[in-house]
Scaffold this motif. Structure first.
Motif, PDB file in Angstrom:
ATOM      1  N   LEU A   1       0.847  -1.241   0.010  1.00  0.00           N
ATOM      2  CA  LEU A   1      -0.096  -0.058  -0.083  1.00  0.00           C
ATOM      3  C   LEU A   1       0.952   1.397   0.029  1.00  0.00           C
ATOM      4  CD1 LEU A   1      -2.790  -1.092   2.558  1.00  0.00           C
ATOM      5  CD2 LEU A   1      -2.977  -1.161   0.010  1.00  0.00           C
ATOM      6  N   LEU A   2       2.057   1.105   0.462  1.00  0.00           N
ATOM      7  CA  LEU A   2       2.852   2.305   0.612  1.00  0.00           C
ATOM      8  C   LEU A   2       3.320   2.988  -0.777  1.00  0.00           C
ATOM      9  CD1 LEU A   2       4.420   3.947   2.730  1.00  0.00           C
ATOM     10  CD2 LEU A   2       6.554   2.703   2.215  1.00  0.00           C
ATOM     11  N   PRO A   3       3.070   4.124  -1.245  1.00  0.00           N
ATOM     12  CA  PRO A   3       3.406   4.897  -2.485  1.00  0.00           C
ATOM     13  C   PRO A   3       5.063   4.986  -2.534  1.00  0.00           C
ATOM     14  CG  PRO A   3       1.734   6.086  -1.648  1.00  0.00           C
ATOM     15  CD  PRO A   3       2.110   5.034  -0.290  1.00  0.00           C
ATOM     16  N   ASP A   4       5.795   5.131  -3.526  1.00  0.00           N
ATOM     17  CA  ASP A   4       6.938   5.251  -3.573  1.00  0.00           C
ATOM     18  C   ASP A   4       7.515   6.572  -3.251  1.00  0.00           C
ATOM     19  OD1 ASP A   4       6.896   2.779  -5.060  1.00  0.00           O
ATOM     20  OD2 ASP A   4       7.016   3.641  -7.069  1.00  0.00           O
ATOM     21  N   LYS A   5       6.526   7.724  -3.016  1.00  0.00           N
ATOM     22  CA  LYS A   5       6.833   8.771  -2.753  1.00  0.00           C
ATOM     23  C   LYS A   5       6.918   9.028  -1.184  1.00  0.00           C
ATOM     24  CE  LYS A   5       6.005  11.201  -7.263  1.00  0.00           C
ATOM     25  NZ  LYS A   5       5.107  11.991  -7.949  1.00  0.00           N
ATOM     26  N   ILE A   6       6.620   8.102  -0.558  1.00  0.00           N
ATOM     27  CA  ILE A   6       6.528   7.988   0.939  1.00  0.00           C
ATOM     28  C   ILE A   6       7.345   7.215   1.671  1.00  0.00           C
ATOM     29  CG2 ILE A   6       4.825   7.680   2.742  1.00  0.00           C
ATOM     30  CD1 ILE A   6       2.650   8.581   1.292  1.00  0.00           C
TER      31      ILE A   6
END
Length: 463
Positions: A389-394
């Motif tokens: 679920l974790l986006p690449d930008k976080i």
């Protein structure tokens, strides 16, 4: 043993008749004892000794009241109402006997209606002291009276029953029941006792000393009294009963009165004299009859009521105790069965444990290992879901789960929109729920704005 019994007490004799039962109509035993000169207490002892020797507790116990102790009158009353008849009788009793009404006990039998439409009845009056004396004597023997009845009624019943085939419903009959010192003169039909008179005569002297003319004279006088009170025809037959010695006078009565005469044999036990009548007392012991004239003392009625109620209470109490005992035994049986079943289960369980003890220990160890692996697997699944679920930008800078199972995430992102998108993804995940943002803020890092955030959520254990 409980059997019907009857007692008669006169100035000379104590008579006791024991019956097998009302249904069998058979006398078990007859006892006659001389009681001249005995006190009431001695008579009570004699009665108690008789029943103790016979091993009998009489039920019912009937007392025969001799005709010589009772005053009897024939009356015609101008009413058919029972309440009015009772009131008229109170007035007549005060004229017939010189006693207060509280001193006497009376009963009557209806005989029908005459030509003037008056009620004809026969009234019997007994002094209360006489009845109480009989009651006290019997109670002194530790016995209780059920009924006290007039002897004349029982004599009439006995003779009519014995001579049923020889009597006609439309005729009148004369019965002479001879006893030691008195003879009962009775005029009757098949259905009613119409007239009775006590004649004081020594039957032994009449037979042995040839005083038959005195006896026949008394009979003629009694017939005259009957016709003076009753406008009825003459008797068609004479029945002799009671003392066996009166049978010797059968031919004399035939010649004197010129009508058929018949002796009706009675029941005389060994030891009784030829001059004793057992007709009335034996009939009372053998048969129930609601037509008899009976005397009811209030004291006797109260005593009987108390005995009946005590008996009912005793029976009810016994039934209650029996019922509770059955219930107690039932529940004790149930409890014992449950305990026995539990004991069998424990023994069976112990046997199983003994047979598979090592396997059971190994099973427990295996289950413990599986539980530990399951917990580790849960963590891996949750971490995998979080990475997906974790986006690449976080970037996640902090991850922890406290003792209550709440997960805390801290991280950084170049844009706040990426943070909100990540939080929405967490809320839609089947492994996380109750995602809540603690804070979101921006700060400059190396001349660039960076968004920081903190989120708390509840991880769901995967199925």
């Amino acid at each position: 043993m409980r059997l019907p019994a009857a007692i008669e007490i006169n100035e000379h004799d104590l008579k006791v008749v024991l019956a097998r039962s009302f249904a069998k109509q058979q006398v078990s035993d007859c006892i006659v004892q001389r009681i001249e000169g005995l006190t009431d207490a001695q008579i009570s002892k004699a009665i108690a000794d008789i029943f103790r020797k016979e091993k009998i507790k009489p039920k019912p116990l009937l007392v025969c009241i001799p005709r010589s102790l009772v005053t009897i009158r024939n009356l015609y009353l101008p009413s058919h109402d029972e309440a009015e008849i009772q009131q008229m009788l109170q007035l007549h009793i005060s004229r017939i006997v010189p006693y207060q009404k509280e001193e006497v006990v009376y009963d009557y039998a209806l005989l029908g209606v005459d030509a003037m439409n008056s009620t004809e009845l026969i009234l019997a009056i007994a002094h209360r002291d006489i009845l109480k004396k009989h009651m006290n004597i019997v109670q002194g023997a530790d016995l209780y009276i059920d009924t006290m009845s007039l002897s004349s009624c029982a004599v009439w019943e006995r003779v009519m029953f014995a001579q049923k085939a020889e009597t006609n419903i439309s005729e009148l009959y004369l019965i002479l029941d001879a006893d030691v010192s008195s003879t009962d003169f009775i005029i009757c039909s098949h259905d009613h006792l119409l007239f009775t008179r006590g004649m004081t005569l020594d039957i032994e002297k009449c037979v042995r000393e040839n005083q038959i003319m005195r006896l026949t004279g008394e009979v003629r006088q009694s017939l005259a009294l009957f016709h003076s009170e009753e406008t009825r025809k003459n008797p068609s037959k004479i029945f002799l009963s009671g003392a066996p010695a009166i049978q010797q006078l059968e031919q004399v009565f035939k010649q004197e009165f010129e009508i058929p005469v018949q002796y009706v044999p009675g029941r005389v036990p060994a030891g009784a004299t030829d001059y004793t009548s057992l007709t009335a007392v034996s009939e009372m012991a053998l048969a129930k009859n609601t037509k008899r004239i009976t005397f009811t003392l209030p004291e006797l009625q109260i005593s009987k009521t108390l005995r009946d109620r005590t008996k009912d209470i005793t029976v009810l109490g016994s039934l209650a105790i029996y019922f509770f005992a059955i219930l107690l035994l039932f529940f004790l049986g149930m409890s014992q069965r449950e305990q026995a079943y539990l004991q069998r289960l424990s023994q069976h369980n112990a046997a199983i444990h003994d047979s598979i003890g090592s396997m059971l220990d190994q099973y427990h160890r295996t289950e413990l290992i599986k539980e530990c692996l399951a917990h580790r697997k849960v963590g891996m699944i949750l971490l995998r879901e979080l990475i997906d679920l974790l986006p690449d930008k976080i970037a996640i800078t902090y991850l922890a789960i406290d003792g209550s199972g709440i997960m805390t995430l801290r991280g950084q992102s170049m844009q706040l929109s990426d943070v909100f998108t990540f939080i929405s993804s967490l809320e839609n995940s089947k492994y996380f729920k109750d995602a809540s943002t603690k804070y979101t803020r921006t700060k400059k890092v190396a001349d660039r704005e960076v968004a920081e955030f903190e989120v708390t959520l509840h991880p769901e254990t995967p199925a």
